[in-house]
Design an enzyme around this catalytic site. Structure first.
Site, PDB file in Angstrom:
ATOM      1  N   ASP A   5       0.827  -0.788  -0.145  1.00  0.00           N
ATOM      2  CA  ASP A   5      -0.177  -0.098  -0.114  1.00  0.00           C
ATOM      3  C   ASP A   5       1.300   0.827  -0.075  1.00  0.00           C
ATOM      4  O   ASP A   5       1.828   1.944   0.244  1.00  0.00           O
ATOM      5  CB  ASP A   5      -0.798   0.480   1.580  1.00  0.00           C
ATOM      6  CG  ASP A   5      -0.289  -0.234   2.586  1.00  0.00           C
ATOM      7  OD1 ASP A   5       0.676  -0.641   2.885  1.00  0.00           O
ATOM      8  OD2 ASP A   5      -0.791   0.408   3.415  1.00  0.00           O
ATOM      9  N   GLU A  53      -0.331  -2.174   5.237  1.00  0.00           N
ATOM     10  CA  GLU A  53       0.604  -1.982   5.754  1.00  0.00           C
ATOM     11  C   GLU A  53       0.604  -0.845   6.968  1.00  0.00           C
ATOM     12  O   GLU A  53       0.284  -0.263   8.775  1.00  0.00           O
ATOM     13  CB  GLU A  53       1.265  -2.617   6.060  1.00  0.00           C
ATOM     14  CG  GLU A  53       2.577  -2.406   6.458  1.00  0.00           C
ATOM     15  CD  GLU A  53       3.458  -0.717   8.168  1.00  0.00           C
ATOM     16  OE1 GLU A  53       3.922  -1.009   9.153  1.00  0.00           O
ATOM     17  OE2 GLU A  53       3.631  -0.119   6.532  1.00  0.00           O
ATOM     18  N   GLU A  54      -0.213   0.472   6.367  1.00  0.00           N
ATOM     19  CA  GLU A  54       0.165   1.915   6.871  1.00  0.00           C
ATOM     20  C   GLU A  54      -0.970   1.704   7.760  1.00  0.00           C
ATOM     21  O   GLU A  54      -0.654   3.110   8.579  1.00  0.00           O
ATOM     22  CB  GLU A  54       0.254   2.400   5.869  1.00  0.00           C
ATOM     23  CG  GLU A  54       1.197   3.064   4.731  1.00  0.00           C
ATOM     24  CD  GLU A  54       2.603   2.836   5.464  1.00  0.00           C
ATOM     25  OE1 GLU A  54       2.452   3.514   6.765  1.00  0.00           O
ATOM     26  OE2 GLU A  54       3.500   3.516   4.455  1.00  0.00           O
ATOM     27  N   HIS A 113       7.883   8.843   4.058  1.00  0.00           N
ATOM     28  CA  HIS A 113       6.081   9.305   4.650  1.00  0.00           C
ATOM     29  C   HIS A 113       6.967  10.814   4.550  1.00  0.00           C
ATOM     30  O   HIS A 113       5.239  11.780   4.233  1.00  0.00           O
ATOM     31  CB  HIS A 113       6.747   9.309   6.056  1.00  0.00           C
ATOM     32  CG  HIS A 113       5.658   8.077   6.496  1.00  0.00           C
ATOM     33  ND1 HIS A 113       4.516   8.302   6.778  1.00  0.00           N
ATOM     34  CD2 HIS A 113       6.251   6.896   6.052  1.00  0.00           C
ATOM     35  CE1 HIS A 113       4.463   6.265   7.253  1.00  0.00           C
ATOM     36  NE2 HIS A 113       4.889   5.843   6.781  1.00  0.00           N
TER      37      HIS A 113
END
Length: 391
Positions: free
Chosen positions: A80, A139-140, A363
């Protein structure tokens, strides 16, 4: 221990692997929306002749059956992307989706694991056992691994291994130490209720701006004064919403934050303290508090034997100088849910290179990877599986 055929196959397919990564990077999909990504992964595996099945709603699991009987090792990659605007506007493969990008390297993980699958397929008749490939969504948001586990991702698995590309490490270095690697990551939400009114008449009100501000200051002592100084823990307030207008005393306030630590007992303690601090702070001013504490990922604790195997494989495959020690991070990683079920380890592969502008933090809108690191990651996946099954 190192299989030369695997090493050669990874190098020979490196251009295809990079092309796959760039395709995925340009077409990012958020958590639980990885429909096109998972379809691409599934089609690629089926074309290789590897048995694959789709999970609900967007995961993929594949099984490579070796020519001899043996154990089963699982390799995991996440797929993702994030709600981050890409700032690398000069990239030929920049994100085509406004406000979405692979700002954490999951496109790289997916491409590396596909390359590893292809390399392992080339020696499948020699493999004593099975290799399971886990392509995980979400996962995020820390929910993908748990969902995959519920759907049988590690049923019958003897060991599990995962990789995260790491911009803080030099390109193609490898870190995997026994013990804590990533912290548990929880979310808390606190809602304060007071009594609003005119800003000129505070005596008739209960001001939640004061309550919320006091709470934020008070909880700074949870870690500094109630947690053993030899333990690591972080309590962070990330969001605070109070009031509606400059001359109206706020009736409601809402605070959101996160808790990170490695010890389950410390985790329990901080959760309890947040409730105590919220209730007592609100009571001092005549208000009330409600606290929701949401447990996210567990701490990632590398099993000793598995971590030592990663170090040995990396040292033999890439040289002793490639292995370094990375201190545990307070970042969260839902790979922990696999480790709750079976032993295994989680490695970091460095991708930071200032000359290629790939040193940016995960990020961040300028995050990118030195693609030279992908050969290292793909081979580490494959050689770990080979070494575990043949040792």
């Amino acid at each position: 221990m190192i299989n030369q055929t695997i090493k050669n196959a990874i190098k020979e397919n490196s251009h295809e692997m990079i092309e796959i990564r760039r395709k995925l990077h340009s077409e990012p999909e958020l958590s639980w929306e990885e429909y096109e990504t998972s379809q691409f992964v599934y089609d690629y595996l089926i074309k290789l002749g590897i048995k694959a099945r789709k999970m609900e709603p967007t995961g993929v699991i594949a099984e490579l059956e070796g020519g001899k009987k043996g154990k089963t090792v699982a390799l995991r990659a996440d797929m993702d992307a994030l709600s981050v605007e890409e700032l690398n506007t000069d990239l030929t493969y920049k994100s085509k989706e406004l406000g979405k990008m692979h700002a954490c390297g999951h496109d790289v993980h997916t491409a590396m694991l596909l390359a590893a699958a292809k390399a392992l397929d080339s020696v499948k008749e020699e493999i004593p056992g099975n290799v399971r490939f886990i392509f995980q969504p979400a996962e995020e948001v820390a929910t993908g691994a748990k969902a995959m586990v519920k759907q049988g991702a590690v049923d019958g698995v003897d060991n599990v291994f995962g990789i995260h590309i790491w911009s803080q490490g030099a390109t193609s270095t490898v870190a995997c130490s026994p013990g804590p690697a990533f912290a548990s990551a929880d979310i808390f939400n606190v809602r304060f209720k007071g009594q609003g009114g005119h800003g000129a008449m505070p005596q008739a009100c209960i001001d939640t701006a004061v309550i919320a501000s006091s709470f934020v200051m008070n909880i700074q002592s949870i870690v500094s004064r109630t947690v053993d100084p030899m333990q690591s823990a972080v309590v962070t307030i990330g969001k605070m919403v109070v009031g509606t207008r400059f001359n109206i005393i706020a009736e409601n306030a809402e605070i959101e934050g996160t808790v990170r630590c490695f010890d389950p007992a410390i985790r329990d303690h901080i959760e309890k303290q947040l409730q105590v601090y919220a209730n007592h702070t609100a009571a001092i001013y005549g208000g009330t508090a409600e606290v929701d504490y949401i447990r996210g990922t567990q701490a990632v604790i590398n099993e000793t034997e598995s971590a030592h195997l990663v170090q040995q494989v990396a040292s033999e495959a890439f040289g002793e100088d490639s292995v370094y020690k990375e201190e545990p991070t307070m970042g969260g990683e839902d790979f922990s849910f696999y480790l709750d079920e079976v032993p295994g380890s989680f490695a970091l592969v460095g991708s930071g290179n200032a000359k290629k502008d790939t040193q940016w933090a995960h990020h961040h809108g300028k995050f990118n990877v030195d693609e030279d690191s992908m050969v290292t990651g793909a081979e580490l996946y494959a050689q770990y599986a080979w070494s575990f099954l043949t040792k």
